[in-house]
Design an enzyme around this catalytic site. Structure first.
Site, mmCIF file in Angstrom:
data_model
loop_
_atom_site.group_PDB
_atom_site.id
_atom_site.type_symbol
_atom_site.label_atom_id
_atom_site.label_comp_id
_atom_site.label_asym_id
_atom_site.label_seq_id
_atom_site.Cartn_x
_atom_site.Cartn_y
_atom_site.Cartn_z
ATOM 1 N N LYS A 138 7.906 -0.729 3.565
ATOM 2 C CA LYS A 138 6.508 -0.945 3.131
ATOM 3 C C LYS A 138 6.455 -2.000 2.015
ATOM 4 O O LYS A 138 5.629 -2.915 2.030
ATOM 5 C CB LYS A 138 5.914 0.382 2.651
ATOM 6 C CG LYS A 138 4.547 0.280 2.017
ATOM 7 C CD LYS A 138 3.499 -0.135 3.024
ATOM 8 C CE LYS A 138 2.193 -0.500 2.361
ATOM 9 N NZ LYS A 138 1.267 -1.183 3.255
ATOM 10 N N CYS A 141 -2.638 -3.778 -2.896
ATOM 11 C CA CYS A 141 -1.289 -3.752 -2.319
ATOM 12 C C CYS A 141 -0.460 -4.971 -2.699
ATOM 13 O O CYS A 141 0.517 -4.859 -3.429
ATOM 14 C CB CYS A 141 -1.391 -3.648 -0.802
ATOM 15 S SG CYS A 141 -2.128 -2.114 -0.262
HETATM 16 N N1 LIG Z 1 -6.073 0.069 0.683
HETATM 17 C C1 LIG Z 1 -5.141 -0.357 1.494
HETATM 18 O O1 LIG Z 1 -5.381 -1.273 2.287
HETATM 19 C C2 LIG Z 1 -3.747 0.266 1.510
HETATM 20 C C3 LIG Z 1 -2.881 -0.098 2.529
HETATM 21 C C4 LIG Z 1 -1.637 0.486 2.575
HETATM 22 C C5 LIG Z 1 -1.243 1.396 1.600
HETATM 23 N N2 LIG Z 1 -2.108 1.733 0.595
HETATM 24 C C6 LIG Z 1 -1.654 2.704 -0.388
HETATM 25 O O2 LIG Z 1 -2.346 3.939 -0.172
HETATM 26 C C7 LIG Z 1 -2.556 4.588 -1.416
HETATM 27 C C8 LIG Z 1 -4.033 4.897 -1.579
HETATM 28 O O3 LIG Z 1 -4.734 3.675 -1.629
HETATM 29 P P1 LIG Z 1 -6.307 3.611 -1.488
HETATM 30 O O4 LIG Z 1 -6.624 2.166 -1.313
HETATM 31 O O5 LIG Z 1 -6.786 4.577 -0.470
HETATM 32 O O6 LIG Z 1 -6.746 4.136 -2.963
HETATM 33 P P2 LIG Z 1 -8.228 4.557 -3.447
HETATM 34 O O7 LIG Z 1 -8.227 4.343 -4.909
HETATM 35 O O8 LIG Z 1 -9.247 3.908 -2.591
HETATM 36 O O9 LIG Z 1 -8.302 6.113 -3.135
HETATM 37 C C9 LIG Z 1 -7.549 7.082 -3.765
HETATM 38 C C10 LIG Z 1 -8.394 8.338 -3.915
HETATM 39 O O10 LIG Z 1 -7.545 9.346 -4.447
HETATM 40 C C11 LIG Z 1 -8.322 10.152 -5.322
HETATM 41 N N3 LIG Z 1 -7.389 10.891 -6.177
HETATM 42 C C12 LIG Z 1 -6.643 10.470 -7.213
HETATM 43 N N4 LIG Z 1 -5.853 11.446 -7.669
HETATM 44 C C13 LIG Z 1 -6.116 12.543 -6.915
HETATM 45 C C14 LIG Z 1 -5.611 13.869 -6.888
HETATM 46 N N5 LIG Z 1 -4.673 14.290 -7.740
HETATM 47 N N6 LIG Z 1 -6.123 14.731 -5.970
HETATM 48 C C15 LIG Z 1 -7.074 14.333 -5.094
HETATM 49 N N7 LIG Z 1 -7.568 13.075 -5.071
HETATM 50 C C16 LIG Z 1 -7.091 12.186 -5.955
HETATM 51 C C17 LIG Z 1 -9.208 9.165 -6.043
HETATM 52 O O11 LIG Z 1 -10.343 9.797 -6.590
HETATM 53 C C18 LIG Z 1 -9.556 8.200 -4.880
HETATM 54 O O12 LIG Z 1 -10.760 8.565 -4.250
HETATM 55 C C19 LIG Z 1 -2.005 3.652 -2.494
HETATM 56 O O13 LIG Z 1 -0.700 4.014 -2.831
HETATM 57 C C20 LIG Z 1 -1.992 2.304 -1.798
HETATM 58 O O14 LIG Z 1 -1.020 1.434 -2.342
HETATM 59 C C21 LIG Z 1 -3.352 1.193 0.548
#
Ligand SMILES: NC(=O)c1ccc[n+]([C@@H]2O[C@H](COP(=O)([O-])OP(=O)(O)OC[C@H]3O[C@@H](n4cnc5c(N)ncnc54)[C@H](O)[C@@H]3O)[C@@H](O)[C@H]2O)c1
Length: 412
Positions: A205, A259
């Site tokens: 990743k 990312c």
């Molecule tokens: N956005 C992308 O395109 C993408 C792609 C691949 C990987 N990722 C990875 O996926 C992960 C999430 O990314 P995202 O873009 O969805 O983030 P985001 O910030 O959009 O969403 C994360 C959510 O988690 C919630 N949260 C935080 N702590 C929490 C807890 N203890 N319990 C419950 N909810 C909690 C937050 O309120 C938020 O709504 C990251 O590690 C990111 O690097 C993201």
């Protein structure tokens, strides 16, 4: 596997919860943010993706997805919480902030049972999944929880499709975890499932995002070099890409998003002495942001000297990439805020946002007609058909070149 908690209902967690709920699994979507829990239960998506509210309405109405503030008992726990870096340190290489991940793991511990499957989808440094395994064993009497790191590589704007159709990497901490995680993903994924170790999955990743960052850094550096040599970098890239084995990417005003602008640091943090290209690429892409800011300031000064007043700057696009509403790590947003701090007049158009807390937004026609200089920051579809010839422009994303009639290479 009949029930699943999805912890974190953000850009990844919410579409993932929807896709899982469309299989035979009942989903509990958990988020610490009250507004998100309320809006999901009211069938309103806080992220913009094609068809997402329609899909959300159908599964919430069928009670296949229920949003909660806290986890509950289930067969599978899938973690999709943020993994930012710790930005406010004086270290040269920022380190990963895993607080959200470990707090999510703590929150599921009271509900976790032997035989359950825990899946980490948050992007993490190599070794994190193995650390979570130790943490669960230390903090509980559990000895038989399956655990796997299963990253995804979706394209914002096409997330619901790609969650189903992309290939997935399944990195179990042992063969039993990989087997169970594969069985889980095969319920809703049509892409191939590739089984490996959790460490290889984590590094895969990170490598994907570092690869993108390094390649964009090359394009960004090329655009700065060409500018210094007074050569059109768009034409250079277009001509170079006629080489059958060359594919130079489009430069921009920097690199943003949650990312690509973040994850390469997770490699650098683990192996600082062996990741020089990756670190330099991060710096080049960050530097392109400052270079872009300075270019706008220089052009504004030229205007000011001629016209004896500051220009009104028409500012097209704020998000970190085209056709999304995501502002995380957006270079364009940071440049706009810097210009406003320096006292410049901006007329900003961002068609993917209804409002911005610090920047006033205007419609495209108003921006085009009232501005002295137009800066094109993000290649949103709303801007791609504008004939820019009649405007004084600074184009950081190459769309004026694509539109221009002068962009025809003469074939002899
Ligand atoms: N956005 C992308 O395109 C993408 C792609 C691949 C990987 N990722 C990875 O996926 C992960 C999430 O990314 P995202 O873009 O969805 O983030 P985001 O910030 O959009 O969403 C994360 C959510 O988690 C919630 N949260 C935080 N702590 C929490 C807890 N203890 N319990 C419950 N909810 C909690 C937050 O309120 C938020 O709504 C990251 O590690 C990111 O690097 C993201």
């Amino acid at each position: 596997m009949k029930t699943c908690n999805v912890i974190g209902l953000g850009y990844i967690g919410l579409p993932t919860a929807i896709v899982i709920a469309n299989s035979d699994i009942e989903v509990f979507g958990v988020d610490i943010n009250d507004d998100i829990v309320r809006s999901v239960n009211n069938c309103i998506s806080h992220i913009k993706e094609p068809n997402i509210e329609n899909e959300l309405r159908q599964i919430v109405n069928k009670k296949k997805l229920i949003a909660l503030k806290e986890p509950c008992v289930s067969d599978v726990f899938l973690i999709a919480v943020p993994t930012p870096f710790k930005s406010k340190t004086d270290k040269k290489i920022p380190s990963a902030n895993l607080d959200y991940v470990f707090s999510a793991i703590k929150s599921i511990l009271p509900f976790l049972k032997d035989g359950n499957l825990v899946i980490l989808e948050s992007t993490c440094p190599v070794g994190t999944t193995r650390e979570i395994d130790k943490f669960i064993k230390n903090q509980s009497n559990l000895n038989n929880v399956d655990l796997a790191y299963c990253p995804e590589r979706v394209l914002p704007g096409n997330i619901l499709n790609e969650l189903i159709n992309n290939d997935r990497i399944i990195g179990g901490i042992n063969p039993s975890s990989s087997k169970k995680a594969s069985a889980f993903y095969s319920k809703f994924c049509k892409g191939s499932l590739h089984i490996t170790s959790s460490e290889v999955a984590e590094m895969t990743k990170l490598s994907e995002n570092a690869y993108r960052d390094v390649n964009i850094a090359f394009a960004n550096e090329l655009s700065i070099i060409c500018n210094e040599l007074n050569i059109n970098h768009n034409e250079v890239i277009k001509l170079a890409n006629y080489h059958p084995r060359v594919n130079i990417l489009n430069p921009g005003c920097g690199v943003g998003g949650h990312c690509i602008a973040v994850d390469p640091w997770f490699i650098a943090e683990s192996v600082p002495d062996s990741s020089l290209l990756i670190q330099t690429s991060r710096e080049v892409n960050n530097q392109k942001k400052m270079w872009s800011l300075n270019l706008i300031i220089e052009e504004s000064k030229v205007f000011e000297i001629k016209k004896k007043r500051k220009p009104i700057i028409g500012y097209l696009g704020l998000t970190y990439k085209n056709d999304v509403c995501d502002l995380r790590e957006s270079p364009s947003e940071e440049i706009a805020l810097n210009l406003l701090d320096l006292g410049y007049d901006l007329l900003t158009c961002e068609p993917n946002l209804k409002k911005h807390e610090k920047i006033n937004l205007f419609d495209k026609e108003m921006v085009l007609s009232e501005s002295d200089i137009i800066v094109i920051m993000v290649a949103h579809k709303e801007f791609r058909k504008i004939r820019f010839e009649k405007y004084r422009i600074i184009d950081f994303c190459g769309i004026s070149f694509l539109n221009s009639t002068e962009n025809k290479t003469v074939k002899i």
